[in-house]
Design a protein around this motif. Structure first.
Motif, short mmCIF file in Angstrom:
data_model
loop_
_atom_site.label_atom_id
_atom_site.label_comp_id
_atom_site.label_asym_id
_atom_site.label_seq_id
_atom_site.Cartn_x
_atom_site.Cartn_y
_atom_site.Cartn_z
N LEU A 76 49.14 15.30 62.81
CA LEU A 76 50.08 16.21 63.47
C LEU A 76 49.91 17.62 62.91
O LEU A 76 49.52 17.80 61.76
CB LEU A 76 51.51 15.73 63.25
N PRO A 77 50.18 18.64 63.71
CA PRO A 77 50.05 20.02 63.22
C PRO A 77 50.96 20.29 62.03
O PRO A 77 52.03 19.67 61.91
CB PRO A 77 50.46 20.87 64.44
N GLU A 78 50.56 21.19 61.17
CA GLU A 78 51.37 21.54 60.00
C GLU A 78 52.70 22.15 60.46
O GLU A 78 52.73 23.03 61.33
CB GLU A 78 50.62 22.53 59.12
N GLY A 79 53.78 21.68 59.88
CA GLY A 79 55.09 22.16 60.26
C GLY A 79 55.76 21.33 61.33
O GLY A 79 56.91 21.61 61.69
N TYR A 80 55.05 20.32 61.85
CA TYR A 80 55.61 19.45 62.89
C TYR A 80 55.52 18.02 62.41
O TYR A 80 54.48 17.58 61.93
CB TYR A 80 54.85 19.62 64.20
N SER A 81 56.60 17.29 62.53
CA SER A 81 56.62 15.91 62.06
C SER A 81 57.47 15.05 62.98
O SER A 81 58.32 15.57 63.73
CB SER A 81 57.15 15.82 60.62
N ILE A 82 57.23 13.75 62.93
CA ILE A 82 58.01 12.78 63.70
C ILE A 82 58.53 11.74 62.73
O ILE A 82 57.74 11.05 62.08
CB ILE A 82 57.15 12.11 64.79
N SER A 83 59.83 11.63 62.63
CA SER A 83 60.43 10.66 61.72
C SER A 83 60.37 9.27 62.34
O SER A 83 60.14 9.11 63.54
CB SER A 83 61.87 11.05 61.40
N GLU A 84 60.62 8.27 61.51
CA GLU A 84 60.64 6.90 62.01
C GLU A 84 61.76 6.71 63.04
O GLU A 84 61.60 5.98 64.03
CB GLU A 84 60.84 5.93 60.84
N GLU A 85 62.88 7.37 62.81
CA GLU A 85 64.00 7.28 63.75
C GLU A 85 63.63 7.89 65.09
O GLU A 85 63.95 7.34 66.15
CB GLU A 85 65.23 7.98 63.17
N GLN A 86 62.98 9.05 65.06
CA GLN A 86 62.57 9.69 66.31
C GLN A 86 61.55 8.84 67.06
O GLN A 86 61.62 8.71 68.28
CB GLN A 86 61.99 11.08 66.01
N LEU A 87 60.60 8.28 66.31
CA LEU A 87 59.58 7.44 66.93
C LEU A 87 60.21 6.21 67.58
O LEU A 87 59.84 5.82 68.70
CB LEU A 87 58.54 7.02 65.89
N ALA A 88 61.17 5.62 66.89
CA ALA A 88 61.85 4.44 67.44
C ALA A 88 62.67 4.80 68.66
O ALA A 88 62.86 3.96 69.56
CB ALA A 88 62.73 3.81 66.37
N ALA A 89 63.13 6.06 68.73
CA ALA A 89 63.98 6.48 69.85
C ALA A 89 63.18 6.70 71.13
O ALA A 89 63.60 6.29 72.21
CB ALA A 89 64.74 7.74 69.47
N PHE A 90 62.03 7.36 71.04
CA PHE A 90 61.33 7.67 72.28
C PHE A 90 60.14 6.76 72.58
O PHE A 90 59.54 6.87 73.65
CB PHE A 90 60.89 9.15 72.32
N SER A 91 59.81 5.84 71.69
CA SER A 91 58.74 4.89 71.99
C SER A 91 59.05 4.04 73.22
O SER A 91 58.17 3.83 74.07
CB SER A 91 58.45 3.99 70.79
N PRO A 92 60.29 3.52 73.38
CA PRO A 92 60.59 2.76 74.60
C PRO A 92 60.41 3.58 75.87
O PRO A 92 60.01 3.05 76.91
CB PRO A 92 62.06 2.36 74.40
N VAL A 93 60.68 4.88 75.79
CA VAL A 93 60.50 5.74 76.96
C VAL A 93 59.02 5.87 77.30
O VAL A 93 58.63 5.82 78.47
CB VAL A 93 61.12 7.13 76.70
N LEU A 94 58.19 6.01 76.27
CA LEU A 94 56.75 6.11 76.49
C LEU A 94 56.21 4.82 77.11
O LEU A 94 55.36 4.86 78.01
CB LEU A 94 56.03 6.40 75.17
N LYS A 95 56.70 3.69 76.63
CA LYS A 95 56.26 2.41 77.17
C LYS A 95 56.73 2.24 78.61
O LYS A 95 56.00 1.71 79.47
CB LYS A 95 56.77 1.26 76.30
N GLU A 96 57.95 2.69 78.90
CA GLU A 96 58.48 2.58 80.26
C GLU A 96 57.65 3.42 81.23
O GLU A 96 57.45 3.03 82.39
CB GLU A 96 59.94 3.01 80.28
N LEU A 97 57.18 4.56 80.77
CA LEU A 97 56.34 5.41 81.60
C LEU A 97 54.91 4.88 81.71
O LEU A 97 54.12 5.40 82.51
CB LEU A 97 56.31 6.84 81.04
N GLY A 98 54.59 3.86 80.91
CA GLY A 98 53.26 3.28 80.95
C GLY A 98 52.18 4.16 80.35
O GLY A 98 51.02 4.12 80.78
N LEU A 99 52.55 4.95 79.35
CA LEU A 99 51.59 5.88 78.75
C LEU A 99 50.70 5.16 77.75
O LEU A 99 51.16 4.33 76.96
CB LEU A 99 52.33 7.02 78.04
#
Length: 221
Positions: A76-99
């Motif tokens: 990931l670019p410096e200064g940008y991060s994804i926490s475990e909570e954020q990943l758990a929150a939008f992963s279902p959305v990504l799967k629903e979109l079939g990405l």
């Protein structure tokens, strides 16, 4: 030479020509057949290669369209991060979109670019606001009838003496970075302390508070 000889010679030559012609025709037929077999073999090899290439492409496309069980984002670019909570929150959305993972990577890269640009713009606005505010505070101090005017530099020096006597390097850094070191009320406070220090009213050199003195808490009871 007699006509008989001419006749026999002509007959002989004609027979020879027939023999040669038959042999030549047979050789041509044989060569043509060999070339045809070679051409057919080359076409079969080319078809097999094309089929193999198409199959590889189909397998690659099938692998590229697989939706992963879980997404992982590295580099990931410096200064940008994804926490475990954020990943758990939008992963279902990504799967629903079939990405796929590749598509999700592109989406995250776009969000990172947008987020960092917004963060940089916000920081720049904060710096501009701080500099504007500091300038306004200094103008107010310079124009103050009691503190500013011809006595401005001398009064600032007195305030600086108080900060040097009772402050810490961390306090000085905070006042400088935040701009609060130019706030009129802060400067007046240190100016008052500096005057009392110069007049001998402040002479305690220990942090121990005498029992006869009231604490700040007691004063507001």
């Amino acid at each position: 030479m007699s006509l008989f000889v001419h006749g026999r010679l002509g007959h002989y030559l004609m027979n020879e020509a027939n023999v040669d012609g038959a042999q030549s025709g047979s050789a041509t037929t044989t060569a043509s057949g060999t070339e045809g077999e070679q051409s057919q073999g080359t076409e079969q090899q080319q078809q097999a290669a094309d089929q193999s290439q198409q199959q590889a492409q189909q397998e690659q496309q099938a692998a590229a369209t697989v939706v992963p069980e879980s997404y992982a984002f590295a580099n990931l670019p410096e200064g940008y991060s994804i926490s475990e909570e954020q990943l758990a929150a939008f992963s279902p959305v990504l799967k629903e979109l079939g990405l796929t993972q590749e598509q999700a990577d592109k989406l995250v890269a776009f969000d990172a670019q947008r987020s960092l640009a917004a963060q940089e713009a916000s920081q720049q606005q904060a710096i501009e606001f701080r500099n504007k505010q500091v300038g306004e505070w200094e103008t107010a101090l310079r124009g103050d009838a009691e503190f500013g005017g011809a006595n401005f530099d001398a009064n600032v020096a007195i305030a600086q003496q108080a900060l040097a006597a009772y402050g810490t390097p961390e306090l000085s850094a905070m006042l400088s970075e935040s701009g609060l070191g130019t706030h009129p009320e802060v400067v007046r406070f240190f100016h008052k302390v500096g005057k009392e220090l110069g007049e001998g009213k402040l002479h305690r050199t220990t942090t121990e508070v005498p029992k006869t003195e009231m604490t700040i808490v007691d004063a507001f009871r």
